[in-house]
Design a protein around this motif. Sequence first.
Motif, PDB file in Angstrom:
ATOM      1  N   ARG A   5     -18.596  65.818  64.467  1.00 22.69           N
ATOM      2  CA  ARG A   5     -17.653  67.032  64.057  1.00 22.69           C
ATOM      3  C   ARG A   5     -16.149  66.906  64.442  1.00 22.69           C
ATOM      4  NH1 ARG A   5     -20.450  71.426  62.244  1.00 22.69           N
ATOM      5  NH2 ARG A   5     -22.543  71.536  62.493  1.00 22.69           N
ATOM      6  N   LYS A   6     -15.830  65.740  65.078  1.00 24.53           N
ATOM      7  CA  LYS A   6     -14.396  65.385  65.002  1.00 24.53           C
ATOM      8  C   LYS A   6     -13.614  66.310  65.951  1.00 24.53           C
ATOM      9  CE  LYS A   6     -13.932  63.746  60.440  1.00 24.53           C
ATOM     10  NZ  LYS A   6     -13.098  63.907  59.109  1.00 24.53           N
ATOM     11  N   ILE A   7     -14.556  66.807  67.140  1.00 24.00           N
ATOM     12  CA  ILE A   7     -13.894  67.833  67.903  1.00 24.00           C
ATOM     13  C   ILE A   7     -13.356  67.138  69.131  1.00 24.00           C
ATOM     14  CG2 ILE A   7     -14.588  69.313  69.702  1.00 24.00           C
ATOM     15  CD1 ILE A   7     -16.979  69.936  67.798  1.00 24.00           C
ATOM     16  N   ASN A   8     -12.096  67.501  69.480  1.00 17.53           N
ATOM     17  CA  ASN A   8     -10.923  66.963  70.201  1.00 17.53           C
ATOM     18  C   ASN A   8     -11.409  67.202  71.781  1.00 17.53           C
ATOM     19  OD1 ASN A   8      -8.877  65.710  68.257  1.00 17.53           O
ATOM     20  ND2 ASN A   8      -9.554  67.620  67.760  1.00 17.53           N
ATOM     21  N   VAL A   9     -11.361  66.278  72.541  1.00 15.82           N
ATOM     22  CA  VAL A   9     -11.567  66.443  73.964  1.00 15.82           C
ATOM     23  C   VAL A   9     -10.453  65.986  74.877  1.00 15.82           C
ATOM     24  CG1 VAL A   9     -12.900  65.899  75.932  1.00 15.82           C
ATOM     25  CG2 VAL A   9     -14.066  65.887  73.525  1.00 15.82           C
ATOM     26  N   SER A  10      -9.754  66.999  75.694  1.00 15.95           N
ATOM     27  CA  SER A  10      -8.752  66.631  76.724  1.00 15.95           C
ATOM     28  C   SER A  10      -9.548  66.466  78.029  1.00 15.95           C
ATOM     29  CB  SER A  10      -7.718  67.808  76.568  1.00 15.95           C
ATOM     30  OG  SER A  10      -6.969  67.573  75.405  1.00 15.95           O
ATOM     31  N   ALA A  11      -9.609  65.273  78.308  1.00 19.72           N
ATOM     32  CA  ALA A  11     -10.270  65.229  79.753  1.00 19.72           C
ATOM     33  C   ALA A  11      -9.426  65.289  80.949  1.00 19.72           C
ATOM     34  CB  ALA A  11     -11.239  63.804  79.598  1.00 19.72           C
ATOM     35  N   GLY A  12      -9.721  65.441  82.044  1.00 16.87           N
ATOM     36  CA  GLY A  12      -8.809  65.635  83.205  1.00 16.87           C
ATOM     37  C   GLY A  12      -7.872  66.922  83.120  1.00 16.87           C
ATOM     38  N   THR A  13      -8.016  67.845  82.556  1.00 17.26           N
ATOM     39  CA  THR A  13      -7.152  68.931  82.202  1.00 17.26           C
ATOM     40  C   THR A  13      -7.687  70.257  82.367  1.00 17.26           C
ATOM     41  OG1 THR A  13      -6.732  67.455  80.155  1.00 17.26           O
ATOM     42  CG2 THR A  13      -5.718  69.850  80.220  1.00 17.26           C
ATOM     43  N   SER A  14      -7.048  71.000  83.186  1.00 17.98           N
ATOM     44  CA  SER A  14      -7.463  72.178  83.685  1.00 17.98           C
ATOM     45  C   SER A  14      -6.273  73.300  83.071  1.00 17.98           C
ATOM     46  CB  SER A  14      -7.559  72.356  85.248  1.00 17.98           C
ATOM     47  OG  SER A  14      -8.421  71.380  85.475  1.00 17.98           O
ATOM     48  N   PRO A  15      -6.846  74.590  82.976  1.00 23.38           N
ATOM     49  CA  PRO A  15      -6.104  75.689  82.521  1.00 23.38           C
ATOM     50  C   PRO A  15      -5.155  76.220  83.831  1.00 23.38           C
ATOM     51  CG  PRO A  15      -8.128  76.347  82.407  1.00 23.38           C
ATOM     52  CD  PRO A  15      -8.381  74.972  82.896  1.00 23.38           C
ATOM     53  N   ASP A  16      -4.112  76.412  83.264  1.00 15.60           N
ATOM     54  CA  ASP A  16      -3.418  77.461  84.248  1.00 15.60           C
ATOM     55  C   ASP A  16      -3.205  78.942  83.946  1.00 15.60           C
ATOM     56  OD1 ASP A  16      -2.447  75.217  86.060  1.00 15.60           O
ATOM     57  OD2 ASP A  16      -0.961  74.721  84.554  1.00 15.60           O
ATOM     58  N   LYS A  17      -3.022  79.161  82.738  1.00 15.25           N
ATOM     59  CA  LYS A  17      -2.804  80.606  82.346  1.00 15.25           C
ATOM     60  C   LYS A  17      -3.125  80.604  80.851  1.00 15.25           C
ATOM     61  CE  LYS A  17       2.358  80.807  82.392  1.00 15.25           C
ATOM     62  NZ  LYS A  17       3.481  81.436  82.796  1.00 15.25           N
ATOM     63  N   ILE A  18      -3.342  81.894  80.117  1.00 14.53           N
ATOM     64  CA  ILE A  18      -3.418  82.108  79.150  1.00 14.53           C
ATOM     65  C   ILE A  18      -2.391  83.305  78.616  1.00 14.53           C
ATOM     66  CG2 ILE A  18      -5.012  82.745  76.933  1.00 14.53           C
ATOM     67  CD1 ILE A  18      -7.415  81.739  78.931  1.00 14.53           C
ATOM     68  N   ILE A  19      -1.699  83.044  77.331  1.00 14.96           N
ATOM     69  CA  ILE A  19      -0.791  84.065  77.372  1.00 14.96           C
ATOM     70  C   ILE A  19      -0.998  84.608  75.664  1.00 14.96           C
ATOM     71  CG2 ILE A  19       1.718  84.645  76.490  1.00 14.96           C
ATOM     72  CD1 ILE A  19       2.251  83.216  79.348  1.00 14.96           C
ATOM     73  N   LYS A  20      -0.970  85.773  75.223  1.00 10.46           N
ATOM     74  CA  LYS A  20      -1.032  86.210  73.802  1.00 10.46           C
ATOM     75  C   LYS A  20       0.116  86.648  73.382  1.00 10.46           C
ATOM     76  CE  LYS A  20      -4.224  88.896  70.881  1.00 10.46           C
ATOM     77  NZ  LYS A  20      -4.887  90.029  70.839  1.00 10.46           N
ATOM     78  N   THR A  21       0.503  86.152  72.349  1.00 12.50           N
ATOM     79  CA  THR A  21       1.899  86.424  71.399  1.00 12.50           C
ATOM     80  C   THR A  21       1.333  86.805  70.111  1.00 12.50           C
ATOM     81  OG1 THR A  21       3.075  84.789  72.724  1.00 12.50           O
ATOM     82  CG2 THR A  21       4.250  85.845  71.084  1.00 12.50           C
ATOM     83  N   GLY A  22       1.622  88.150  69.750  1.00 10.54           N
ATOM     84  CA  GLY A  22       0.998  88.622  68.518  1.00 10.54           C
ATOM     85  C   GLY A  22      -0.398  88.119  68.417  1.00 10.54           C
ATOM     86  N   GLU A  23      -1.094  87.622  67.371  1.00 11.94           N
ATOM     87  CA  GLU A  23      -2.310  87.186  67.111  1.00 11.94           C
ATOM     88  C   GLU A  23      -2.730  85.771  67.727  1.00 11.94           C
ATOM     89  OE1 GLU A  23      -4.738  89.403  65.764  1.00 11.94           O
ATOM     90  OE2 GLU A  23      -2.977  90.778  66.079  1.00 11.94           O
ATOM     91  N   LYS A  24      -1.468  85.212  68.346  1.00 11.90           N
ATOM     92  CA  LYS A  24      -1.854  83.614  68.808  1.00 11.90           C
ATOM     93  C   LYS A  24      -2.049  83.578  70.296  1.00 11.90           C
ATOM     94  CE  LYS A  24      -1.581  81.629  64.692  1.00 11.90           C
ATOM     95  NZ  LYS A  24      -2.643  80.618  64.222  1.00 11.90           N
ATOM     96  N   TYR A  25      -2.619  82.480  70.942  1.00  6.74           N
ATOM     97  CA  TYR A  25      -2.592  82.530  72.346  1.00  6.74           C
ATOM     98  C   TYR A  25      -1.877  80.927  72.525  1.00  6.74           C
ATOM     99  CZ  TYR A  25      -6.418  85.933  71.625  1.00  6.74           C
ATOM    100  OH  TYR A  25      -7.193  87.133  71.409  1.00  6.74           O
ATOM    101  N   SER A  26      -1.606  81.255  73.542  1.00  2.08           N
ATOM    102  CA  SER A  26      -0.980  79.947  74.293  1.00  2.08           C
ATOM    103  C   SER A  26      -1.637  79.544  75.604  1.00  2.08           C
ATOM    104  CB  SER A  26       0.737  79.985  74.853  1.00  2.08           C
ATOM    105  OG  SER A  26       1.472  79.890  73.419  1.00  2.08           O
ATOM    106  N   LEU A  27      -2.110  78.256  75.683  1.00  2.79           N
ATOM    107  CA  LEU A  27      -2.752  77.756  76.948  1.00  2.79           C
ATOM    108  C   LEU A  27      -1.890  76.923  77.602  1.00  2.79           C
ATOM    109  CD1 LEU A  27      -5.736  77.889  78.024  1.00  2.79           C
ATOM    110  CD2 LEU A  27      -6.175  75.938  76.783  1.00  2.79           C
TER     111      LEU A  27
END
Length: 420
Positions: A320-342
């Motif tokens: 399905r061509k799904i991308n995987v970022s290994a060795g990666t953890s989230p710090d915070k999530i921010i919403k701007t308008g309808e979009k999210y920044s990770l």
Amino acid sequence: MPINKAYLLMSVFFDDILSFRFNFNVGKKMAENKSIYLSKPQLEAELNRCLNCKNMPCMKACPIKCNPQAFIAAAKNGNGELSAKLISDENPFGQTCGLICPDKFCMKACTRRLVDFPINITKVQATLMEKFRNFKYDYSNVVPNGKKIAIIGAGPSGIAAAYFLARNGFKCVIFERGSQIGGALNLIPHERLPQDAIMKDWEFVNNSDLISVVFEADVSNPSELFSQGFDEVLIAGGEPNCAKLNIEGEELAVSYLEYLAQPEKYITKGNVAVIGGGNVAADCAIVAQAQGAVYVEMFVRRGLSDMRITPAERHEILERKINVSAGTSPDKIIKTGEKYSLYVHKNRFNGEKWLPISDTSVELPDFDLVIRAIGAKADEKQVDLRLIYIGDCKTGGSTLVEAMADAKNTAFELIKKYQA
Ligand code: SF4
């Protein structure tokens, strides 16, 4: 999707050095239109490859002690119904289990792997059940023993306990807080586990007055059931709570429980981030892509090889061509308008555990949906020692077959107790 340049450069660097970021964008073939059961020639080929090992390593490796050596031999001799019966005698969810069981039990132990590759036991099992199980469990010779068991939860472990107890004369009442049986099985994408497979297993089990289900039941105090005439109370509540990320903006992410229960409720389009690297995270990524997401990326705290997914799920992620970022953890999530920044940072394995690498936090903008899927938690345990916990709420997240094996073992302990 637009990706922060620094992050991309860092990822490319780590790709080469540490395989930190791995893009599965290879291959053109999509995952649609593949059969979850074996065709007749495929089934015959697998049956004929079986070495009929007398020491039965496949059975010994099965948590619930289903016996592939015996059910394959029966099917090979032309008795498909007997093979379905042999499976069902040990495993009430024989068809479901065949469709989703990982290859780390019977197939890992299969002797045939020393010759070329293991028998595809799980698919053989699912196919035999689909083709030849045209019966329900026959409880007609069961003599009720007058004992009443309450079971909280109509997931696989609750139903497995009821199945083995009812076969031995116990009256089992299952209290389910939802409106359907199956528990976490209902969260698995239907293309991998069709609802009709779950229902066929349930209809096989649910063929006696000794088993009944009370739906929409809110049993807040299970101990009270003892005063209502129940001899034992089993808690089979599974793990109904999504584990927390404990980061800023956590509430902006949809939990995998909510998403997988009703993916159509969410507008899945554009770019989707899935935080987590296990089975449910893989399910979320696969479903999001199937629901119309253009770009799906999984963020996995540990390494690629540490992802707790089956080879079939890994294969589907690739297809399905799904991308995987290994060795990666989230710090915070921010919403701007309808979009999210990770915001994410990189981790490094120090030989013992994965630790964050300082000054690697970057913003990944333009996500349309963020899903958190880092694991599940059981409800708080009650202090009443008379309550018997079974399945995932006792053992922690496990496979379907392990959860049912725990329920089966508990059922046989109770059978022994009341026979004594
Ligand atoms: S170990 Fe493999 S080859 Fe041997 S009986 Fe079991 S399924 Fe057949």
